[in-house]
Design a protein around this motif. Structure first.
Motif, mmCIF file in Angstrom:
data_model
loop_
_atom_site.group_PDB
_atom_site.id
_atom_site.type_symbol
_atom_site.label_atom_id
_atom_site.label_comp_id
_atom_site.label_asym_id
_atom_site.label_seq_id
_atom_site.Cartn_x
_atom_site.Cartn_y
_atom_site.Cartn_z
ATOM 1 N N PRO A 150 -3.958 28.236 51.340
ATOM 2 C CA PRO A 150 -3.933 26.863 50.806
ATOM 3 C C PRO A 150 -5.062 26.613 49.805
ATOM 4 C CG PRO A 150 -3.523 26.831 53.163
ATOM 5 C CD PRO A 150 -3.904 28.246 52.822
ATOM 6 N N TYR A 151 -6.182 27.349 49.912
ATOM 7 C CA TYR A 151 -7.256 27.218 48.928
ATOM 8 C C TYR A 151 -6.800 27.764 47.576
ATOM 9 C CZ TYR A 151 -10.115 26.708 53.168
ATOM 10 O OH TYR A 151 -10.632 26.309 54.361
ATOM 11 N N ASP A 152 -6.046 28.886 47.600
ATOM 12 C CA ASP A 152 -5.571 29.489 46.354
ATOM 13 C C ASP A 152 -4.549 28.596 45.657
ATOM 14 O OD1 ASP A 152 -7.087 31.837 46.813
ATOM 15 O OD2 ASP A 152 -5.513 32.621 48.124
ATOM 16 N N THR A 153 -3.657 27.986 46.452
ATOM 17 C CA THR A 153 -2.589 27.179 45.861
ATOM 18 C C THR A 153 -3.061 25.784 45.456
ATOM 19 O OG1 THR A 153 -1.890 26.354 48.032
ATOM 20 C CG2 THR A 153 -0.864 28.396 47.244
ATOM 21 N N GLY A 154 -4.227 25.379 45.947
ATOM 22 C CA GLY A 154 -4.742 24.060 45.605
ATOM 23 C C GLY A 154 -4.292 22.958 46.543
ATOM 24 N N SER A 155 -3.576 23.302 47.637
ATOM 25 C CA SER A 155 -3.154 22.272 48.572
ATOM 26 C C SER A 155 -4.283 21.840 49.507
ATOM 27 C CB SER A 155 -1.961 22.769 49.406
ATOM 28 O OG SER A 155 -2.308 23.910 50.165
ATOM 29 N N ARG A 156 -5.368 22.586 49.522
ATOM 30 C CA ARG A 156 -6.570 22.200 50.258
ATOM 31 C C ARG A 156 -7.796 22.537 49.414
ATOM 32 N NH1 ARG A 156 -3.396 20.117 53.084
ATOM 33 N NH2 ARG A 156 -3.269 20.027 55.364
ATOM 34 N N ALA A 157 -8.795 21.648 49.468
ATOM 35 C CA ALA A 157 -10.069 21.949 48.822
ATOM 36 C C ALA A 157 -10.880 22.855 49.749
ATOM 37 C CB ALA A 157 -10.849 20.668 48.527
ATOM 38 N N GLU A 158 -11.560 23.847 49.197
ATOM 39 C CA GLU A 158 -12.273 24.837 50.004
ATOM 40 C C GLU A 158 -13.688 24.369 50.322
ATOM 41 O OE1 GLU A 158 -13.248 29.635 50.073
ATOM 42 O OE2 GLU A 158 -12.302 28.716 48.321
ATOM 43 N N GLY A 168 -26.172 20.460 56.618
ATOM 44 C CA GLY A 168 -24.994 19.671 56.970
ATOM 45 C C GLY A 168 -24.165 19.243 55.778
ATOM 46 N N LYS A 169 -24.643 19.460 54.567
ATOM 47 C CA LYS A 169 -23.886 19.051 53.382
ATOM 48 C C LYS A 169 -22.882 20.149 53.014
ATOM 49 C CE LYS A 169 -27.302 15.906 51.411
ATOM 50 N NZ LYS A 169 -28.129 15.550 50.227
ATOM 51 N N VAL A 170 -21.669 19.699 52.725
ATOM 52 C CA VAL A 170 -20.582 20.614 52.398
ATOM 53 C C VAL A 170 -19.905 20.146 51.114
ATOM 54 C CG1 VAL A 170 -18.390 21.608 53.164
ATOM 55 C CG2 VAL A 170 -20.189 21.134 54.837
ATOM 56 N N ASP A 171 -19.778 21.056 50.153
ATOM 57 C CA ASP A 171 -18.997 20.774 48.953
ATOM 58 C C ASP A 171 -17.547 21.159 49.212
ATOM 59 O OD1 ASP A 171 -21.061 19.836 47.413
ATOM 60 O OD2 ASP A 171 -21.453 21.740 46.408
ATOM 61 N N PHE A 172 -16.623 20.354 48.721
ATOM 62 C CA PHE A 172 -15.218 20.714 48.753
ATOM 63 C C PHE A 172 -14.805 21.042 47.326
ATOM 64 C CE2 PHE A 172 -15.606 18.696 52.821
ATOM 65 C CZ PHE A 172 -14.710 19.404 53.616
ATOM 66 N N ASP A 173 -14.416 22.306 47.102
ATOM 67 C CA ASP A 173 -14.170 22.822 45.761
ATOM 68 C C ASP A 173 -12.677 22.955 45.480
ATOM 69 O OD1 ASP A 173 -16.923 23.081 45.640
ATOM 70 O OD2 ASP A 173 -16.896 25.198 46.239
ATOM 71 N N ASN A 174 -12.293 22.723 44.214
ATOM 72 C CA ASN A 174 -10.916 22.959 43.784
ATOM 73 C C ASN A 174 -10.718 24.455 43.491
ATOM 74 O OD1 ASN A 174 -12.065 23.472 41.274
ATOM 75 N ND2 ASN A 174 -11.519 21.491 40.412
ATOM 76 N N PRO A 175 -9.497 24.894 43.169
ATOM 77 C CA PRO A 175 -9.275 26.327 42.936
ATOM 78 C C PRO A 175 -10.114 26.913 41.811
ATOM 79 C CG PRO A 175 -7.180 25.219 43.290
ATOM 80 C CD PRO A 175 -8.223 24.143 43.190
ATOM 81 N N GLU A 176 -10.607 26.076 40.919
ATOM 82 C CA GLU A 176 -11.466 26.571 39.830
ATOM 83 C C GLU A 176 -12.932 26.658 40.249
ATOM 84 O OE1 GLU A 176 -9.131 24.009 39.225
ATOM 85 O OE2 GLU A 176 -7.784 25.639 38.657
ATOM 86 N N GLY A 177 -13.226 26.319 41.505
ATOM 87 C CA GLY A 177 -14.603 26.415 41.992
ATOM 88 C C GLY A 177 -15.453 25.206 41.667
ATOM 89 N N GLN A 178 -14.844 24.119 41.199
ATOM 90 C CA GLN A 178 -15.590 22.902 40.877
ATOM 91 C C GLN A 178 -15.593 21.969 42.085
ATOM 92 O OE1 GLN A 178 -13.075 21.759 37.628
ATOM 93 N NE2 GLN A 178 -14.374 22.733 36.091
ATOM 94 N N ALA A 179 -16.752 21.436 42.412
ATOM 95 C CA ALA A 179 -16.868 20.532 43.564
ATOM 96 C C ALA A 179 -16.235 19.189 43.238
ATOM 97 C CB ALA A 179 -18.331 20.349 43.946
#
Length: 224
Positions: free
Chosen positions: A92-100, A131-142
């Motif tokens: 799902p991270y690769d397809t973009g259906s979930r932010a990583e 405790g801080k977590v970035d959620f990244d799109n498939p291009e690696g941008q937060a």
């Protein structure tokens, strides 16, 4: 003709030669502010290689042997090695259906596996990052940074938006309570138009305003 078993020194030299020639990938996944982060999959791969070398020349049953290959799904960012599983079974991270998710600091178990000096340095200089977590799109941008801090009676979830538009879908007991109150206040205000006195109209209006203010207060981030 039986093969002479390799000595420990010969096995060590063979493994070192393969590692330095980028065969199979590096043991180090990344360097986090001076601290080495070990690639667990690479460790498993090289341990398997050492076992295979040790078995050469020994009369050992091949029941558990498998064709020499890299672990399923293994990919090495440093040397570019990638198997078919990584290219066909998209997550799902690769397809973009979930932010990583990407944590700002190492996990607690990872921290306690570090040398004491490295752990102390991270705690001293990056305490606010825990405790801080970035959620990244498939291009690696937060798209957002999220973290939680305790309050007297619960927790506050902090969400810092980055460049992309961000909508909030929250399932919170307190927010449901406030929206139910606001809905009741709106209905009361609508009914007040049929009231016999202006006092009833004003009372309904004030109730709707108070309910709206309560929702806004709950959604307004605290001053840091």
């Amino acid at each position: 003709m039986a093969t002479t078993p390799l000595t420990t020194d010969e096995i060590s030299r063979t493994i070192l030669e393969r590692m330095t020639s980028n065969h199979g990938g590096s043991l180090v996944e990344a360097i986090d502010d001076g601290a080495f982060v070990v690639d667990d999959q690479a460790v498993a791969y090289w341990v398997g290689q050492a076992v295979e070398l040790a078995r050469q020349g020994l009369d050992v049953a091949d029941v558990d042997e498998e064709p020499e290959a890299e672990p399923v799904g293994y990919a090495c960012a440093e040397c570019g090695t990638q198997d078919a599983t990584m290219t066909t079974a998209l997550t799902p991270y690769d397809t973009g259906s979930r932010a990583e998710p990407s944590a700002w600091t190492p996990s607690n178990s990872h921290l306690y596996s570090m040398p004491a000096d490295d752990r102390a340095r991270i705690l001293a200089h990056h305490g606010d990052d825990f405790g801080k977590v970035d959620f990244d799109n498939p291009e690696g941008q937060a798209i957002a940074t999220v973290w939680a801090t305790p309050t007297d009676d619960g927790w506050t979830l902090h969400i810092h938006q980055h460049a992309a538009p961000l909508a909030l879908a929250a399932d919170l007991d307190r927010l449901r309570e406030l929206t139910d109150t606001a809905q009741a206040a709106i209905e009361e205000a609508e009914r007040s138009t049929e009231a016999d006195t202006m006092d009833a109209v004003f009372e309904a209006r004030d109730g709707a305003v108070d309910a709206l203010r309560a929702i806004l207060a709950a959604l307004t981030p605290p001053v840091s």
